[in-house]
Scaffold this motif. Sequence first.
Motif, short mmCIF file in Angstrom:
data_model
loop_
_atom_site.label_atom_id
_atom_site.label_comp_id
_atom_site.label_asym_id
_atom_site.label_seq_id
_atom_site.Cartn_x
_atom_site.Cartn_y
_atom_site.Cartn_z
N SER A 21 77.22 60.28 2.30
CA SER A 21 78.27 60.45 3.32
C SER A 21 78.95 59.11 3.63
CB SER A 21 77.67 61.05 4.60
OG SER A 21 76.99 62.25 4.31
N PRO A 34 78.96 62.83 9.08
CA PRO A 34 77.85 62.23 9.83
C PRO A 34 77.01 61.32 8.93
CG PRO A 34 77.33 64.50 9.25
CD PRO A 34 78.74 64.26 8.79
N THR A 42 73.06 64.96 6.90
CA THR A 42 74.02 66.00 6.55
C THR A 42 73.30 67.34 6.42
OG1 THR A 42 75.39 64.42 5.37
CG2 THR A 42 75.71 66.75 4.81
N ASP A 61 80.73 66.95 0.32
CA ASP A 61 79.52 66.29 0.80
C ASP A 61 78.44 67.35 0.99
OD1 ASP A 61 77.85 64.26 1.62
OD2 ASP A 61 78.52 64.29 3.71
MG LIG Z 1 74.89 62.72 4.34
#
Ligand SMILES: [Mg+2]
Length: 298
Positions: A21, A34, A42, A61
Amino acid sequence: MGKEHRSGFVAVAGRPNVGKSTLLNAILAQDILPVSPKPQTTRVRQLAILTTSSAQAIFVDTPGIHRPRNRLGKYMNSVASHALEDADVVLCVFEVHQAPKVGDRLVAEAILQRAPKTATIAALNKMDLVRPERLQSNWNAFLALLPAAHPIGVSATREDNLDLLTQEIVDRLPKGPQYYSDSEITDAHERDIAADLIRSAALALLRDEVPHSLAVMVDEYTERGQRGAYIAATLYVERDSQKGIVIGKRGSMLREIGKQGRKSIEQMSGRKIYLDLRVKVWPGWRDDVKALRQLGYG
Ligand SMILES: [Mg+2]
Ligand SMILES: Nc1nc2c(ncn2[C@@H]2O[C@H](COP(=O)(O)OP(=O)(O)OP(=O)(O)O)[C@@H](O)[C@H]2O)c(=O)[nH]1
């Protein structure tokens, strides 16, 4: 004649905490996903859309692939698996300052099983942390896991080599149209991003026992025109003892979570935020189908 336009989905896979991320936030130059120092930050699939004059890379993601211990974990792994199956390009993230762990093998197996023919790039992340004498052996050990992958050393936090990384990804996308408008950088609603940013702030501040038991739900998100927005959110934990930890001595922990959470929501939304937080106990929510659905994990 100009170059033909390219577009497609890029599934970002890796074990928890390797920097998936962080890497996407850096590529987009916006903190919409996040991120925290704790693994399994995540929990849901979220798009991060990069649009240039000649291409659109739709990054997906995903939660870190791991051995699940509850229904939430199973859900998170299934999100990652599906993203692999639907991808035009796979971006596998490893952390190169350590030798491969069992979890990295699990990730490589998932990629080889779910996306055996998909063009794959291995981002060897956290180059800023690697000891020079370890680099070659770690690098080789990771590549042995995914022999067909194209390797690139990067640092998400230092933003090293990210232009090269995106170029290599775009070169592997199929020819295709722009699916999202220039201004769309994610598919998530601001309300859900806000909930995740509050959770990230809490994860960074809380010690190891609580993070996995924590969920955040935004109860109210009201625009106040020139004055910004008012957000009320609930932090759910699984036990009374965890509630005490999240609130802290005379409310000090909850105040700090509120302060840090508000800052990141203000940065993300570009407006002033009034944030009201409370804490509730929801026993065993991670194994409760109904609770998972209500919290957005289903
Ligand atoms: Mg993540
Ligand atoms: N030193 C260093 N730290 C990094 C780098 N990239 C990410 N991190 C840190 O690694 C931690 C995990 O980052 P995340 O982006 O949340 O990792 P993730 O792979 O998305 O993790 P999950 O969502 O749990 O699967 C954070 O503390 C980041 O600041 C890097 O290039 N160098």
